[in-house]
Design a protein around this motif. Structure first.
Motif, PDB file in Angstrom:
ATOM      1  N   LEU A  48     -16.861  46.201 -51.773  1.00  0.00           N
ATOM      2  CA  LEU A  48     -15.894  47.080 -52.415  1.00  0.00           C
ATOM      3  C   LEU A  48     -16.599  48.357 -52.831  1.00  0.00           C
ATOM      4  O   LEU A  48     -17.585  48.310 -53.575  1.00  0.00           O
ATOM      5  CB  LEU A  48     -15.301  46.400 -53.657  1.00  0.00           C
ATOM      6  N   ALA A  49     -16.119  49.507 -52.350  1.00  0.00           N
ATOM      7  CA  ALA A  49     -16.700  50.802 -52.717  1.00  0.00           C
ATOM      8  C   ALA A  49     -15.719  51.910 -52.384  1.00  0.00           C
ATOM      9  O   ALA A  49     -14.977  51.819 -51.396  1.00  0.00           O
ATOM     10  CB  ALA A  49     -18.012  51.023 -51.964  1.00  0.00           C
ATOM     11  N   ASP A  50     -15.731  52.945 -53.201  1.00  0.00           N
ATOM     12  CA  ASP A  50     -14.880  54.125 -52.969  1.00  0.00           C
ATOM     13  C   ASP A  50     -13.413  53.755 -52.784  1.00  0.00           C
ATOM     14  O   ASP A  50     -12.711  54.357 -51.973  1.00  0.00           O
ATOM     15  CB  ASP A  50     -15.375  54.910 -51.750  1.00  0.00           C
ATOM     16  N   GLY A  51     -12.940  52.741 -53.512  1.00  0.00           N
ATOM     17  CA  GLY A  51     -11.544  52.334 -53.402  1.00  0.00           C
ATOM     18  C   GLY A  51     -11.217  51.608 -52.111  1.00  0.00           C
ATOM     19  O   GLY A  51     -10.049  51.375 -51.807  1.00  0.00           O
ATOM     20  N   LYS A  52     -12.215  51.255 -51.328  1.00  0.00           N
ATOM     21  CA  LYS A  52     -11.999  50.567 -50.051  1.00  0.00           C
ATOM     22  C   LYS A  52     -12.578  49.164 -50.124  1.00  0.00           C
ATOM     23  O   LYS A  52     -13.425  48.861 -50.963  1.00  0.00           O
ATOM     24  CB  LYS A  52     -12.663  51.331 -48.917  1.00  0.00           C
ATOM     25  N   ARG A  53     -12.123  48.324 -49.203  1.00  0.00           N
ATOM     26  CA  ARG A  53     -12.607  46.951 -49.099  1.00  0.00           C
ATOM     27  C   ARG A  53     -12.937  46.662 -47.637  1.00  0.00           C
ATOM     28  O   ARG A  53     -12.101  46.858 -46.763  1.00  0.00           O
ATOM     29  CB  ARG A  53     -11.548  45.982 -49.597  1.00  0.00           C
ATOM     30  N   TRP A  54     -14.161  46.219 -47.403  1.00  0.00           N
ATOM     31  CA  TRP A  54     -14.587  45.786 -46.079  1.00  0.00           C
ATOM     32  C   TRP A  54     -14.880  44.299 -46.148  1.00  0.00           C
ATOM     33  O   TRP A  54     -15.409  43.818 -47.154  1.00  0.00           O
ATOM     34  CB  TRP A  54     -15.865  46.514 -45.643  1.00  0.00           C
ATOM     35  N   GLU A  55     -14.566  43.563 -45.090  1.00  0.00           N
ATOM     36  CA  GLU A  55     -14.801  42.122 -45.064  1.00  0.00           C
ATOM     37  C   GLU A  55     -15.502  41.727 -43.776  1.00  0.00           C
ATOM     38  O   GLU A  55     -15.342  42.374 -42.738  1.00  0.00           O
ATOM     39  CB  GLU A  55     -13.485  41.367 -45.198  1.00  0.00           C
ATOM     40  N   ALA A  56     -16.278  40.637 -43.866  1.00  0.00           N
ATOM     41  CA  ALA A  56     -16.980  40.103 -42.702  1.00  0.00           C
ATOM     42  C   ALA A  56     -17.360  38.653 -42.988  1.00  0.00           C
ATOM     43  O   ALA A  56     -17.137  38.153 -44.097  1.00  0.00           O
ATOM     44  CB  ALA A  56     -18.228  40.936 -42.396  1.00  0.00           C
ATOM     45  N   ASP A  57     -17.944  38.016 -41.989  1.00  0.00           N
ATOM     46  CA  ASP A  57     -18.377  36.623 -42.148  1.00  0.00           C
ATOM     47  C   ASP A  57     -19.679  36.507 -42.921  1.00  0.00           C
ATOM     48  O   ASP A  57     -19.922  35.500 -43.571  1.00  0.00           O
ATOM     49  CB  ASP A  57     -18.545  35.952 -40.776  1.00  0.00           C
ATOM     50  N   ASP A  58     -20.552  37.544 -42.809  1.00  0.00           N
ATOM     51  CA  ASP A  58     -21.841  37.474 -43.489  1.00  0.00           C
ATOM     52  C   ASP A  58     -22.250  38.840 -44.022  1.00  0.00           C
ATOM     53  O   ASP A  58     -21.792  39.875 -43.547  1.00  0.00           O
ATOM     54  CB  ASP A  58     -22.937  36.913 -42.560  1.00  0.00           C
ATOM     55  N   VAL A  59     -23.105  38.819 -45.037  1.00  0.00           N
ATOM     56  CA  VAL A  59     -23.536  40.045 -45.705  1.00  0.00           C
ATOM     57  C   VAL A  59     -24.327  40.948 -44.767  1.00  0.00           C
ATOM     58  O   VAL A  59     -24.148  42.167 -44.766  1.00  0.00           O
ATOM     59  CB  VAL A  59     -24.379  39.721 -46.962  1.00  0.00           C
ATOM     60  N   GLU A  60     -25.204  40.351 -43.968  1.00  0.00           N
ATOM     61  CA  GLU A  60     -26.052  41.151 -43.091  1.00  0.00           C
ATOM     62  C   GLU A  60     -25.219  42.003 -42.135  1.00  0.00           C
ATOM     63  O   GLU A  60     -25.457  43.200 -41.977  1.00  0.00           O
ATOM     64  CB  GLU A  60     -27.020  40.248 -42.313  1.00  0.00           C
TER      65      GLU A  60
END
Length: 180
Positions: free
Chosen positions: A90-102
């Motif tokens: 979560l940053a700059d009012g946006k949300r990114w998602e994925a299976d892993d942090v890397e």
């Protein structure tokens, strides 16, 4: 003049005594248990000569992580959230998602943050269940990363003070300021 040089030499020796030393974990990762922790400190990442520095607060539990990336003034500028369902940034009012942090941090930041293994490395241990090699100087090689664990030479601690990770032109340094 010789007394002046002797004083300088003594001062250098004292500074050397207050410097850093390799950290060696008191237990092996085979017997280590993934216990919850809270840690705060500074994080720096340098890729191809370009660097980024931030403060962080990290709450870790075996199945969950929450990492707040903070500005020097203490404002949270980003959050990384991990649970069994995946990871979100979560940053700059946006949300990114994925299976892993890397994969997610590679996509969004341009470099991978090895959070899953860092939960072990910040304790000075290799991540369990993965091939690793520990050099005679205490440097760990695991998952393509070369990791150095550093402590204050004049303090004994159950955890390293600093973890330095290098891989493919990327250098990530984590300096712990508070451990709970």
């Amino acid at each position: 003049m010789s007394r002046f040089l002797a004083l300088i030499f003594a001062a250098v020796l004292l500074v050397g005594c207050a410097s850093e030393a390799p950290f060696r974990a008191p237990v092996s990762s085979a017997s280590a248990v993934d216990t919850p922790f809270n840690v705060s400190g500074r994080l720096s990442a340098t890729l191809d000569g370009k660097g980024h520095v931030a403060n962080f607060d990290w709450r870790h539990a075996p199945a969950h992580d929450e990492v707040a990336i903070n500005s020097p003034l203490g404002n949270t500028v980003a959050k990384v959230l991990r649970d069994p369902g995946g990871v979100a940034l979560l940053a700059d009012g946006k949300r990114w998602e994925a299976d892993d942090v890397e994969g997610l941090t590679q996509q969004v930041l341009g470099w991978p943050l090895p959070l899953s293994n860092l939960a072990w490395w910040i304790r000075g241990l290799p991540a369990p269940g993965m091939d690793s090699r520990m050099d005679a100087d205490g440097t760990l090689e695991q998952q393509g990363w070369r990791i150095r664990f550093i402590r204050d030479a004049d303090e004994q601690s159950a955890h390293p003070k600093r973890v330095e990770m290098q891989r493919e032109g990327l250098i990530v340094k984590v300096v712990v300021q508070s451990w709970q």
